[in-house]
Design an enzyme around this catalytic site. Structure first.
Site, PDB file in Angstrom:
ATOM      1  N   SER A 127       0.841  -1.192   0.000  1.00 37.41           N
ATOM      2  CA  SER A 127       0.000   0.000   0.000  1.00 37.41           C
ATOM      3  C   SER A 127       0.877   1.243   0.000  1.00 37.41           C
ATOM      4  O   SER A 127       1.930   1.266   0.659  1.00 37.41           O
ATOM      5  CB  SER A 127      -0.912   0.013   1.226  1.00 37.41           C
ATOM      6  N   TYR A 140      -1.884  -2.028  10.353  1.00 34.47           N
ATOM      7  CA  TYR A 140      -1.868  -2.288   8.914  1.00 34.47           C
ATOM      8  C   TYR A 140      -0.543  -1.879   8.285  1.00 34.47           C
ATOM      9  O   TYR A 140       0.100  -2.666   7.578  1.00 34.47           O
ATOM     10  CB  TYR A 140      -3.028  -1.525   8.262  1.00 34.47           C
TER      11      TYR A 140
END
Length: 241
Positions: A127, A140
């Site tokens: 990401s 995350y």
């Protein structure tokens, strides 16, 4: 994203093992689309953080489709939007298991196949937020960062075996997870409402990611390994006046 990558790689001639934890019907639909076009594919249920299930899946894939020479690590789940101070330790462990420890175990299981092949490719979907370290997302981003470091290390270790290992780091993607994140972050907003503020008037799509993955595992990327490709239209959303 998994659907987009599976369909694209099937178009390029790969036999595709479609892994899923939930969504058996959706996985079966992807397999049907591939087979209908003359490709080879089969769906396999296994949670990435369940080592026994992953081992069984790898064995079944070898039996059904042959040795594994491409792995696209795309499984993921989001943080709960808490501060570091308020995040239970179990949440950090859970996301590390899904985004890093589980995929690492999968890679270890298929490395023998890749070392015997003329070429092997590992693509980890990360990401763009890893580089930004936004608030309320530590489990995350930490988990993705851990896997990124593993992939970069793996790229150096496995070059002698003809294995390439690369990272694709999308921005906001038009997926179910992306829609949930937008709704939570904006108090009910939608991706469509954000799109005009994003580069090129839209957010990233699964097809954008699939195209980059297809390039990385192609002959055109023969000399590409240990790289991180960000797919976010060039940066943050623009301001529209």
């Amino acid at each position: 994203m998994g659907r987009g990558v599976a369909l694209r790689l099937a178009e390029e001639g790969a036999a595709v093992a479609v892994n899923y934890r939930r969504g058996a019907d959706e996985a079966a639909e992807v397999v049907e689309q591939i087979v209908a076009k003359g490709g080879r594919a089969k769906a396999y249920c296994a949670a990435i953080d369940d080592k026994a299930a992953v081992d069984a899946m790898v064995g079944a894939v070898r039996e059904d489709l042959g040795p594994v020479d491409i792995v696209v690590s795309n499984a993921g789940t989001a943080s709960k939007g808490q501060t570091v101070a308020d995040t239970p330790g179990a949440d950090f462990v859970s996301l590390l298991s899904v985004h890093a420890l589980g995929p690492i175990h999968l890679i270890q299981r298929v490395l023998p196949d890749m070392r015997q092949a003329a070429r092997g490719d590992i693509v980890m979907v990360s990401s763009s937020t890893v580089a930004e370290a936004p608030a309320y997302s530590a489990p995350y981003t930490m988990a993705k960062a851990a896997m990124e470091m593993c992939i970069r290390t793996l790229a150096q270790e496995e070059r002698e075996h003809g294995i390439r290992a690369n990272i694709v780091a999308p921005g906001l993607v038009e997926t179910e997870m992306g829609r949930r994140l937008v709704k939570a972050a904006t108090g009910g907003g939608t991706i469509e409402e954000l799109a005009r503020r994003y580069p090129f008037g839209r957010v990233c799509t699964p097809e954008d990611i699939a195209g980059v993955v297809a390039f990385l595992v192609s002959a055109d990327a023969e000399y590409v390994t240990g790289q991180r490709i960000t797919v976010d239209g060039g940066g943050r959303p623009v301001t529209v006046i």
